[in-house]
Each structure stands twice: as C-alpha cells, then as structure tokens.
Motif scaffolding. Structure first.
Motif, PDB file in Angstrom:
ATOM      1  N   ALA A  77       0.830  -1.328  -0.119  1.00 37.39           N
ATOM      2  CA  ALA A  77      -0.110   0.062  -0.065  1.00 37.39           C
ATOM      3  C   ALA A  77       0.873   1.333   0.019  1.00 37.39           C
ATOM      4  CB  ALA A  77      -0.966   0.099   1.190  1.00 37.39           C
ATOM      5  N   ALA A  78       2.069   1.315   0.663  1.00 38.26           N
ATOM      6  CA  ALA A  78       2.812   2.391   0.657  1.00 38.26           C
ATOM      7  C   ALA A  78       3.659   2.415  -0.486  1.00 38.26           C
ATOM      8  CB  ALA A  78       3.882   2.266   1.756  1.00 38.26           C
ATOM      9  N   LEU A  79       3.590   1.619  -1.513  1.00 39.58           N
ATOM     10  CA  LEU A  79       4.063   1.791  -2.888  1.00 39.58           C
ATOM     11  C   LEU A  79       3.358   1.815  -3.916  1.00 39.58           C
ATOM     12  CD1 LEU A  79       6.677  -1.306  -1.925  1.00 39.58           C
ATOM     13  CD2 LEU A  79       7.192   1.266  -1.791  1.00 39.58           C
ATOM     14  N   ALA A  80       2.252   1.983  -3.777  1.00 40.44           N
ATOM     15  CA  ALA A  80       1.228   2.062  -4.637  1.00 40.44           C
ATOM     16  C   ALA A  80       1.358   3.054  -5.689  1.00 40.44           C
ATOM     17  CB  ALA A  80      -0.233   2.197  -4.049  1.00 40.44           C
ATOM     18  N   ALA A  81       2.056   4.139  -5.332  1.00 44.60           N
ATOM     19  CA  ALA A  81       1.848   5.441  -6.390  1.00 44.60           C
ATOM     20  C   ALA A  81       3.262   5.951  -5.923  1.00 44.60           C
ATOM     21  CB  ALA A  81       0.693   6.318  -5.775  1.00 44.60           C
ATOM     22  N   GLY A  82       3.800   6.787  -6.885  1.00 52.25           N
ATOM     23  CA  GLY A  82       5.045   7.662  -6.966  1.00 52.25           C
ATOM     24  C   GLY A  82       4.718   8.747  -5.772  1.00 52.25           C
ATOM     25  N   GLN A  83       5.766   8.861  -4.929  1.00 47.81           N
ATOM     26  CA  GLN A  83       5.838   9.775  -3.778  1.00 47.81           C
ATOM     27  C   GLN A  83       7.041   9.805  -3.105  1.00 47.81           C
ATOM     28  OE1 GLN A  83       3.170   8.766  -0.355  1.00 47.81           O
ATOM     29  NE2 GLN A  83       2.860   6.937  -1.295  1.00 47.81           N
ATOM     30  N   ALA A  92      16.481  11.825  12.504  1.00 45.51           N
ATOM     31  CA  ALA A  92      16.134  12.672  11.657  1.00 45.51           C
ATOM     32  C   ALA A  92      15.635  12.064  10.459  1.00 45.51           C
ATOM     33  CB  ALA A  92      17.403  13.648  10.874  1.00 45.51           C
ATOM     34  N   ALA A  93      14.693  12.372   9.708  1.00 47.88           N
ATOM     35  CA  ALA A  93      13.813  11.887   8.768  1.00 47.88           C
ATOM     36  C   ALA A  93      14.847  11.538   7.568  1.00 47.88           C
ATOM     37  CB  ALA A  93      12.669  12.691   8.102  1.00 47.88           C
ATOM     38  N   SER A  94      14.668  10.667   6.927  1.00 47.64           N
ATOM     39  CA  SER A  94      15.641  10.210   5.738  1.00 47.64           C
ATOM     40  C   SER A  94      14.157   9.983   4.721  1.00 47.64           C
ATOM     41  CB  SER A  94      16.349   8.647   5.991  1.00 47.64           C
ATOM     42  OG  SER A  94      16.921   8.643   4.823  1.00 47.64           O
ATOM     43  N   LYS A  95      14.786  10.447   3.431  1.00 48.78           N
ATOM     44  CA  LYS A  95      13.813  10.456   2.319  1.00 48.78           C
ATOM     45  C   LYS A  95      13.871   9.101   1.704  1.00 48.78           C
ATOM     46  CE  LYS A  95      12.811  14.960   2.242  1.00 48.78           C
ATOM     47  NZ  LYS A  95      11.638  15.173   2.866  1.00 48.78           N
ATOM     48  N   PHE A  96      12.264   8.669   1.366  1.00 52.60           N
ATOM     49  CA  PHE A  96      12.218   7.247   0.725  1.00 52.60           C
ATOM     50  C   PHE A  96      11.502   7.623  -0.532  1.00 52.60           C
ATOM     51  CE2 PHE A  96       9.799   3.419   0.263  1.00 52.60           C
ATOM     52  CZ  PHE A  96      10.749   2.429   0.180  1.00 52.60           C
ATOM     53  N   LEU A  97      11.986   7.378  -1.485  1.00 53.79           N
ATOM     54  CA  LEU A  97      11.325   7.667  -2.821  1.00 53.79           C
ATOM     55  C   LEU A  97      10.848   6.449  -3.376  1.00 53.79           C
ATOM     56  CD1 LEU A  97      13.928  10.031  -4.684  1.00 53.79           C
ATOM     57  CD2 LEU A  97      12.012  10.696  -3.083  1.00 53.79           C
ATOM     58  N   VAL A  98       9.431   6.517  -3.833  1.00 58.71           N
ATOM     59  CA  VAL A  98       8.698   5.329  -4.564  1.00 58.71           C
ATOM     60  C   VAL A  98       8.607   6.353  -6.017  1.00 58.71           C
ATOM     61  CG1 VAL A  98       6.740   4.119  -5.012  1.00 58.71           C
ATOM     62  CG2 VAL A  98       7.476   4.901  -2.537  1.00 58.71           C
ATOM     63  N   MET A  99       9.557   5.464  -7.017  1.00 63.04           N
ATOM     64  CA  MET A  99       9.499   6.337  -8.429  1.00 63.04           C
ATOM     65  C   MET A  99       8.173   5.980  -9.129  1.00 63.04           C
ATOM     66  SD  MET A  99      12.073   7.911  -7.964  1.00 63.04           S
ATOM     67  CE  MET A  99      12.619   8.620  -9.601  1.00 63.04           C
ATOM     68  N   SER A 100       7.378   6.617  -9.809  1.00 62.93           N
ATOM     69  CA  SER A 100       6.543   6.542 -10.852  1.00 62.93           C
ATOM     70  C   SER A 100       6.999   5.662 -11.747  1.00 62.93           C
ATOM     71  CB  SER A 100       5.846   7.864 -11.138  1.00 62.93           C
ATOM     72  OG  SER A 100       5.127   8.387 -10.138  1.00 62.93           O
ATOM     73  N   PRO A 101       6.200   4.663 -12.342  1.00 58.35           N
ATOM     74  CA  PRO A 101       6.431   4.015 -13.597  1.00 58.35           C
ATOM     75  C   PRO A 101       6.121   5.032 -14.719  1.00 58.35           C
ATOM     76  CG  PRO A 101       4.456   3.468 -12.480  1.00 58.35           C
ATOM     77  CD  PRO A 101       5.057   4.271 -11.923  1.00 58.35           C
ATOM     78  N   GLY A 127       5.447  13.008  -9.963  1.00 56.22           N
ATOM     79  CA  GLY A 127       6.583  12.256  -9.704  1.00 56.22           C
ATOM     80  C   GLY A 127       6.629  11.776  -8.241  1.00 56.22           C
ATOM     81  N   PRO A 128       7.808  11.236  -7.687  1.00 60.28           N
ATOM     82  CA  PRO A 128       9.063  11.459  -8.223  1.00 60.28           C
ATOM     83  C   PRO A 128       9.122  10.536  -9.602  1.00 60.28           C
ATOM     84  CG  PRO A 128       9.327  10.360  -6.244  1.00 60.28           C
ATOM     85  CD  PRO A 128       8.011  10.712  -6.345  1.00 60.28           C
ATOM     86  N   GLY A 129       9.789  11.013 -10.521  1.00 65.39           N
ATOM     87  CA  GLY A 129      10.008  10.219 -11.676  1.00 65.39           C
ATOM     88  C   GLY A 129       8.937  10.348 -12.684  1.00 65.39           C
ATOM     89  N   GLY A 130       7.931  11.180 -12.260  1.00 63.86           N
ATOM     90  CA  GLY A 130       6.691  10.987 -13.145  1.00 63.86           C
ATOM     91  C   GLY A 130       6.985  11.450 -14.655  1.00 63.86           C
ATOM     92  N   SER A 131       5.924  11.066 -15.440  1.00 61.47           N
ATOM     93  CA  SER A 131       6.063  11.479 -16.783  1.00 61.47           C
ATOM     94  C   SER A 131       4.500  11.545 -17.367  1.00 61.47           C
ATOM     95  CB  SER A 131       6.993  10.521 -17.602  1.00 61.47           C
ATOM     96  OG  SER A 131       6.310   9.152 -17.515  1.00 61.47           O
ATOM     97  N   THR A 132       4.351  11.813 -18.582  1.00 63.86           N
ATOM     98  CA  THR A 132       3.139  12.152 -19.393  1.00 63.86           C
ATOM     99  C   THR A 132       2.993  11.301 -20.777  1.00 63.86           C
ATOM    100  OG1 THR A 132       2.860  14.071 -18.393  1.00 63.86           O
ATOM    101  CG2 THR A 132       1.158  13.601 -20.181  1.00 63.86           C
TER     102      THR A 132
END
Length: 170
Positions: free
Chosen positions: A44-50, A67-76, A149-154
């Motif tokens: 569920a945490a990996l359902a969308a790029g964020q 401290a918070a560390s960034k975790f990126l889920v890349m959009s296909p 994004g991140p990694g989003g496109s159209t």
C-alpha cells in the motif's frame, strides 16, 4: 505499484527495540546489528510515486528519534494503448476508459492538457469523466495520462473523436 518489500536500513545506534515509521505509519522493524535494521514496507505504501519520510526511534530512557530520511517511490512511465469508446457524441457527458501500462493510484488523465476527474481501476486501466462542456465542439480532443513524480511522466496524447450530433427539425 510494487509488491511489499523488505529494505535494509544502515546507520548507527540500533537496538532490538528500534522502531520505524514511514510518513508517520508504524512499520515492522527487525534488528539485525547495531548498524543494520530490516524494515517491512507494505505494498500500500508503494502504490503510487511519492516522496516519504523514514524515521527510526529508540525508546526511553535516553533514546529518541532519528532525523527523517527520504524514501522515494518512483513512478512508472505510463503508456496508453487505446481508449474506449474511441468516438463520443458532441455535447454529452461521457466516461472514457483508457487502457495501457504503468498506471498507478495517483495517475491523472489529461484532456487537451488539462486534468480531469480520474478513476484508477488497475495498473492497466483508468477512467475519465468528460463533461458536455469538454465535448462541446465536434472534431477531436487529446487524451493522455500523467503519473506525478518523483520520476513522473506523461504519455503521448491519443486522439478522441467527437462526433457531430444529428440535426433535427421541429
């Protein structure tokens, strides 16, 4: 859109009671060593790029949070393979099904470059509601799908035919 995964987090100060949260949601964490922790990330945490924040915490006494560390889920990268119906009547609301690949929960259908209300069905299907105003002129319009994004496109636009209405004499 990935399945659940286990990630290894490296750092220092880990203990058997170290806990993990991702955007404030508690995750299952397993102590490996004082410098390695395994964290289960649900699908569920990996359902969308964020972009999300991973925080580790040790309990009192002492303890505290990292401290918070960034975790990126890349959009296909999305791709449209077709729309149905391909032709819609002029001046009438229509729901158009868009088929393709790489769609995600936060994919947005664009009609002539503008965002429209989108319903995510699955990774290969989204639906868009076009209003009579969207379809007021006969000819054609363009449908594309955007993954933020991140990694989003159209996607490259796909043509939707808007058929002229049949005239009537009263």
């Amino acid at each position: 859109g990935s399945p659940a995964l286990t990630m290894t987090v490296t750092g220092t100060g880990y203990i058997a009671a170290t806990s993990a949260t991702l955007n404030g949601t508690a995750l299952q964490a397993q102590y490996v060593t004082a410098t390695s922790l395994q964290v289960a990330v649900p699908a569920a945490a990996l359902a969308a790029g964020q972009e999300m924040n991973l925080v580790l915490s040790n309990p009192s006494p002492g303890g505290g949070s990292s401290a918070a560390s960034k975790f990126l889920v890349m959009s296909p990268t999305p791709m449209v393979t077709g729309v149905s119906p391909r032709t819609v009547p002029q001046g009438v609301d229509a729901i158009v099904t868009v088929n393709g690949t790489g769609f995600e929960a936060n994919s947005v259908v664009l009609y002539n470059g503008s965002e429209r209300p989108t319903t995510f069905v699955n990774s290969t299907t989204v639906q868009v509601k076009l209003t009579a105003n969207d379809l007021k002129s006969f000819g054609s319009g363009e449908i594309s799908v955007m993954n933020p994004g991140p990694g989003g496109s159209t996607t490259t636009p796909t043509q939707l035919v808007i058929a002229a209405t049949t005239p009537t004499i009263t």
